[in-house]
Structures are given as structure tokens and as C-alpha cells.
Design a protein around this motif. Structure first.
Motif, PDB file in Angstrom:
ATOM      1  N   GLN A 119     -11.683  11.391  -3.293  1.00  0.00           N
ATOM      2  CA  GLN A 119     -10.440  10.608  -3.167  1.00  0.00           C
ATOM      3  C   GLN A 119     -10.835  10.019  -1.579  1.00  0.00           C
ATOM      4  O   GLN A 119     -10.771  10.770  -0.876  1.00  0.00           O
ATOM      5  N   GLY A 120     -10.668   8.674  -1.424  1.00  0.00           N
ATOM      6  CA  GLY A 120     -10.588   8.420   0.186  1.00  0.00           C
ATOM      7  C   GLY A 120      -9.052   8.925   1.045  1.00  0.00           C
ATOM      8  O   GLY A 120      -8.185   9.320  -0.030  1.00  0.00           O
ATOM      9  N   HIS A 121      -8.797   9.236   2.314  1.00  0.00           N
ATOM     10  CA  HIS A 121      -7.703   9.240   3.354  1.00  0.00           C
ATOM     11  C   HIS A 121      -6.868   8.363   3.161  1.00  0.00           C
ATOM     12  O   HIS A 121      -5.896   8.531   2.115  1.00  0.00           O
ATOM     13  N   LYS A 122      -7.497   7.211   2.523  1.00  0.00           N
ATOM     14  CA  LYS A 122      -6.177   6.037   3.743  1.00  0.00           C
ATOM     15  C   LYS A 122      -6.360   5.488   2.832  1.00  0.00           C
ATOM     16  O   LYS A 122      -4.783   4.776   1.825  1.00  0.00           O
ATOM     17  N   ARG A 123      -7.410   4.513   1.893  1.00  0.00           N
ATOM     18  CA  ARG A 123      -6.849   4.169   0.848  1.00  0.00           C
ATOM     19  C   ARG A 123      -7.792   4.949  -0.030  1.00  0.00           C
ATOM     20  O   ARG A 123      -8.503   5.740   0.284  1.00  0.00           O
ATOM     21  N   LYS A 124      -6.864   4.977  -1.332  1.00  0.00           N
ATOM     22  CA  LYS A 124      -7.163   6.084  -2.139  1.00  0.00           C
ATOM     23  C   LYS A 124      -8.012   5.154  -2.952  1.00  0.00           C
ATOM     24  O   LYS A 124      -8.031   5.952  -4.355  1.00  0.00           O
ATOM     25  N   ASN A 125      -8.821   5.014  -2.505  1.00  0.00           N
ATOM     26  CA  ASN A 125     -10.232   4.662  -3.548  1.00  0.00           C
ATOM     27  C   ASN A 125     -11.350   6.317  -3.530  1.00  0.00           C
ATOM     28  O   ASN A 125     -11.519   6.694  -3.015  1.00  0.00           O
ATOM     29  N   TRP A 126     -11.691   5.697  -4.796  1.00  0.00           N
ATOM     30  CA  TRP A 126     -12.714   6.907  -5.093  1.00  0.00           C
ATOM     31  C   TRP A 126     -14.301   6.668  -4.945  1.00  0.00           C
ATOM     32  O   TRP A 126     -14.564   5.040  -5.373  1.00  0.00           O
ATOM     33  N   LYS A 127     -14.487   7.693  -4.206  1.00  0.00           N
ATOM     34  CA  LYS A 127     -15.846   7.430  -3.619  1.00  0.00           C
ATOM     35  C   LYS A 127     -17.308   8.712  -4.017  1.00  0.00           C
ATOM     36  O   LYS A 127     -16.775   9.416  -4.229  1.00  0.00           O
TER      37      LYS A 127
ATOM     38  N   LYS B 173      -5.883  22.814   8.359  1.00  0.00           N
ATOM     39  CA  LYS B 173      -4.994  21.576   9.349  1.00  0.00           C
ATOM     40  C   LYS B 173      -4.357  21.172   8.176  1.00  0.00           C
ATOM     41  O   LYS B 173      -3.374  20.053   7.919  1.00  0.00           O
ATOM     42  N   ASP B 174      -4.580  22.231   7.202  1.00  0.00           N
ATOM     43  CA  ASP B 174      -3.513  20.908   5.500  1.00  0.00           C
ATOM     44  C   ASP B 174      -4.234  19.501   5.495  1.00  0.00           C
ATOM     45  O   ASP B 174      -2.472  19.562   5.220  1.00  0.00           O
ATOM     46  N   ILE B 175      -5.303  19.356   5.328  1.00  0.00           N
ATOM     47  CA  ILE B 175      -5.307  18.189   4.472  1.00  0.00           C
ATOM     48  C   ILE B 175      -5.874  18.436   3.618  1.00  0.00           C
ATOM     49  O   ILE B 175      -6.819  19.518   3.062  1.00  0.00           O
ATOM     50  N   HIS B 176      -5.591  17.575   2.749  1.00  0.00           N
ATOM     51  CA  HIS B 176      -5.901  17.479   1.025  1.00  0.00           C
ATOM     52  C   HIS B 176      -6.959  16.439   0.630  1.00  0.00           C
ATOM     53  O   HIS B 176      -7.274  15.830   1.503  1.00  0.00           O
ATOM     54  N   TYR B 177      -8.506  17.812   0.120  1.00  0.00           N
ATOM     55  CA  TYR B 177      -8.953  16.913  -0.368  1.00  0.00           C
ATOM     56  C   TYR B 177      -8.922  16.709  -2.450  1.00  0.00           C
ATOM     57  O   TYR B 177      -8.928  17.787  -2.306  1.00  0.00           O
ATOM     58  N   TYR B 178      -9.244  15.339  -2.798  1.00  0.00           N
ATOM     59  CA  TYR B 178      -9.259  15.667  -3.925  1.00  0.00           C
ATOM     60  C   TYR B 178     -10.480  14.947  -4.094  1.00  0.00           C
ATOM     61  O   TYR B 178     -11.779  14.522  -4.271  1.00  0.00           O
ATOM     62  N   ILE B 179     -11.477  16.394  -5.305  1.00  0.00           N
ATOM     63  CA  ILE B 179     -12.844  15.788  -5.649  1.00  0.00           C
ATOM     64  C   ILE B 179     -12.764  15.777  -7.152  1.00  0.00           C
ATOM     65  O   ILE B 179     -12.142  16.943  -8.130  1.00  0.00           O
TER      66      ILE B 179
END
Length: 355
Positions: A259-267, A330-336
Motif C-alpha cells: 500500500q502506498g504511503h500518500k495515495r493509499k493505492n496498492w501496487k 521511526k514508526d512508519i507503517h508498511y502494509y503488505i
């Protein structure tokens, strides 16, 4: 709806477009007589296929080196002479797809299957082959082996090629029929001092193995032409990413949906997990340049599976499931998303020890 019983294999591949020759990631499903491919919409596979490749009368070329920046291609030519180019994320993956597709193409023709096995197992080097001739061809600026900058354990080696790239090149130029034959030929080139190992991986193999195992059919073993100058280490400013990040050993690689960080689109991205130093980088597989579009250190990260009951906050779109989450220091969340529960487990188990 297309009939999809009897699935032999499925997964993401990058496909060249027919009309516009751009590259797009598609979900491929191999059946007994055809290969279906699907678009991904918002992180989910569409229900009906975007297209199909009929396998009857197809010919397959693997390795296919028609695109120099895409060494992991399989080419399929259909009965009606349409060319399909499909790119995999690793050499193992490519060889496994090629084997399964070849099996499906020849399933209706048992005699050909026997012939194929016979060809794979018979080994004779072309008697009249001259190593000088091969090296001249290898050095050809347009059709020769591509020399690239490679990094190993923080060192940069210019004008090198990997063991598996040489094996691919020898096969696609008809100097060898099988990988086994190509390795034998590559070992001879090394023994006769036309090529030499560079870096720890390939140099180690020459020290501790029998002749037949001294040359590595491996995408991390580096080689160069013997007379290439010794000025191999150069300034480290050219690389956008910190050199040490990309110098770790590759532990695992594959296509995952992010999932993208800014635009929550899936790539779909190609993920590469490295240890020592532990980093997870991701690449855009539709682009030519082999440069990460993102990545982070795994030290201090938390990785966990997200269960499929309801979509967790922070996740948008019609998600297929098999989600996992990485939270960086750094508390960045990555959804995969992985393509199966098993694949998700494998990724989590590979990442956990490195955090």
C-alpha cells in the motif's frame, strides 16, 4: 467466467504490452492448455481474466536476452506467431515457471517430453567450439555479455557479470543446451584464463571446490574478463542509495503487493530482503532501472500478520487478505499483501530474525 480448474501454478509476472510495449504486472494462472492473466484492481485480482495465451503449439525461449535490462525473461511464441514476454523476480522463479510451462506445452506430446529429457541429460561440448570465438562474441558491444557495476560486501566492482548471467548468455547464444553444459564451458573459460572470479563468493569457490564446481551458476557470484584493468573500486558517490544498504546477502526476494504511503493505492513491488546489514528494499518491476524506489533498515522493526476478520484501520481498498504489517523504528507503517497465507508466513519468518 473462464474455466480455472486444474491450476498448475500461479503468481505475479511482469508482462510486456502488445500494442504499447510498456511493462505491467499481472497475476498469471497456468492451466493444462493455457496461461490466463488478470489485472489487479485496488489490491485484488479481478474476477475475469484480462487475456489468455493458448499453449498448444507454443515455443518457449528461456533464458531470453532480448532486453538487456531484463535478464529474467521468458518468451512465448504462439502458434499464430504472437510473442509474449514475461519477467520473473528471480532466476529460480524464472526457471521454475519455464519448466512448468514447458511441461504444459508438451503434456499432449509424450514423445517430445522424452526427447526434452534426453536433450537435457545428454552432455557433449561442441567439438569444434573455440574458446577464443566465444570470448570474441562475449565482448561484442551489441550482442555480447552486458558488463555492469556490481556490489559485494560494500566493495564495488566495475565491468563485471554474474555467474548466472554468463550461463544465460551461453545458452541463449547456442553455445550450450543446458545449464550444466554452460557451467562446464564457463569453467573452461576460467581455467584457460579468459575470465576470472572477482569478490569473495566466486573466489572462494575456486579455492575449495573440484573443477566442476569452481564456476558458480549464481546471481551473486561475480566474474570479469581477465584483462579488465585492476581499477575496480571507484568513488561511492554515484549510487543514490547508501552503498552499504545494498551490500548485504540476499536472503529472500519476490513480488508482493504494497500500500502506498500518500495515495493509499496498492501496487505490486519486487521486495528484496538482505541480511548483514539487514534491509528490506522494494523496486518497481515495470521500470528498467534496477534501483530501489524505497527501503528501510530492519533493526528495531516490528513485523506481524494481520488477521482477516475485517480490514484494519490504515488499510484502504478491497484487500484480498494475507496481509502483514511492518512498523519501523521511526514508526512508519508498511502494509503488505502476500499472495497466500503460506507466502506471508515465509516472509514474516525470514524478516523476524533480522529485526
Amino acid at each position: 467466467m473462464e474455466e480455472t480448474t486444474g491450476v498448475l501454478k500461479e503468481g505475479f509476472l511482469v508482462k510486456r504490452g502488445h500494442i504499447v510495449h510498456n511493462w505491467k504486472v499481472r497475476w498469471f494462472v497456468l492451466l493444462q492448455d493455457k496461461l490466463l492473466y488478470y489485472k489487479l484492481e485496488g489490491g485484488k485480482k479481478e474476477s475475469s481474466p484480462k487475456g489468455r495465451i493458448l499453449l498448444d503449439g507454443c515455443t518457449i525461449t528461456c533464458p531470453c536476452l532480448e532486453y538487456e535490462n531484463r535478464p529474467l525473461l521468458i518468451k512465448l511464441k504462439t502458434k499464430t506467431n504472437t510473442d509474449y514476454f514475461l519477467e520473473c523476480c528471480s532466476r529460480e522463479e524464472r526457471d521454475s515457471w519455464a519448466l512448468d510451462i514447458t511441461g504444459a506445452i508438451h503434456a499432449g506430446h509424450p514423445v517430445q517430453v522424452q526427447e526434452l529429457h534426453r536433450m537435457k541429460n545428454s552432455f557433449k561440448l561442441l567439438e569444434n567450439i573455440s574458446l577464443h570465438h566465444i570470448v570474441d562474441k562475449m565482448r561484442d558491444s551489441s550482442t555480447g555479455i552486458k558488463l555492469t557495476l556490481n556490489v559485494e560486501q560494500g566493495n564495488r566492482y566495475k565491468e563485471t557479470f554474474t555467474g548466472s548471467a554468463l550461463v544465460d548468455w551461453l545458452i541463449s547464444n547456442s553455445f550450450a543446451v543446458s545449464r550444466f553444459e554452460a557451467v562446464t564451458l564457463a569453467s573452461m573459460l576460467m581455467e584457460e584464463n579468459f575470465t576470472k572470479p572477482v569478490g569473495a563468493r566466486s573466489t572462494g569457490a575456486t579455492r575449495y571446490s573440484d573443477l566442476s564446481e569452481q564456476f558458480l551458476d549464481d546471481s551473486t557470484a561475480l566474474y570479469m574478463f581477465a584483462e579488465t584493468s585492476k581499477k575496480m573500486l571507484s568513488s561511492k558517490e554515484e549510487l543514490q542509495f547508501n552503498i552499504s544498504e545494498l551490500s548485504g546477502t540476499i536472503v529472500k526476494q519476490g513480488y508482493l503487493v504494497k500500500q502506498g504511503h500518500k495515495r493509499k493505492n496498492w501496487k505490486v513491488r519486487k521486495f528484496v530482503l538482505r541480511a548483514d546489514p539487514a534491509f528490506l528494499h522494494y523496486y518497481d518491476p515495470t521500470k528498467e532501472e534496477n534501483r530501489p524506489v524505497g527501503g528501510f533498515s530492519l533493526r528495531g522493526c516490528l513485523v506481524s500478520a494481520l488477521e482477516d476478520n475485517g480490514v484494519p484501520a490504515g488499510v484502504k481498498g478491497n484487500v484480498q487478505g494475507n496481509l502483514f504489517k511492518i512498523i519501523t523504528k521511526k514508526d512508519i507503517h508498511y502494509y503488505i499483501q502476500a499472495s497466500s497465507k503460506a507466502e506471508r508466513t515465509q516472509w514474516i519468518e525470514a524478516i523476524k530474525p533480522l529485526t
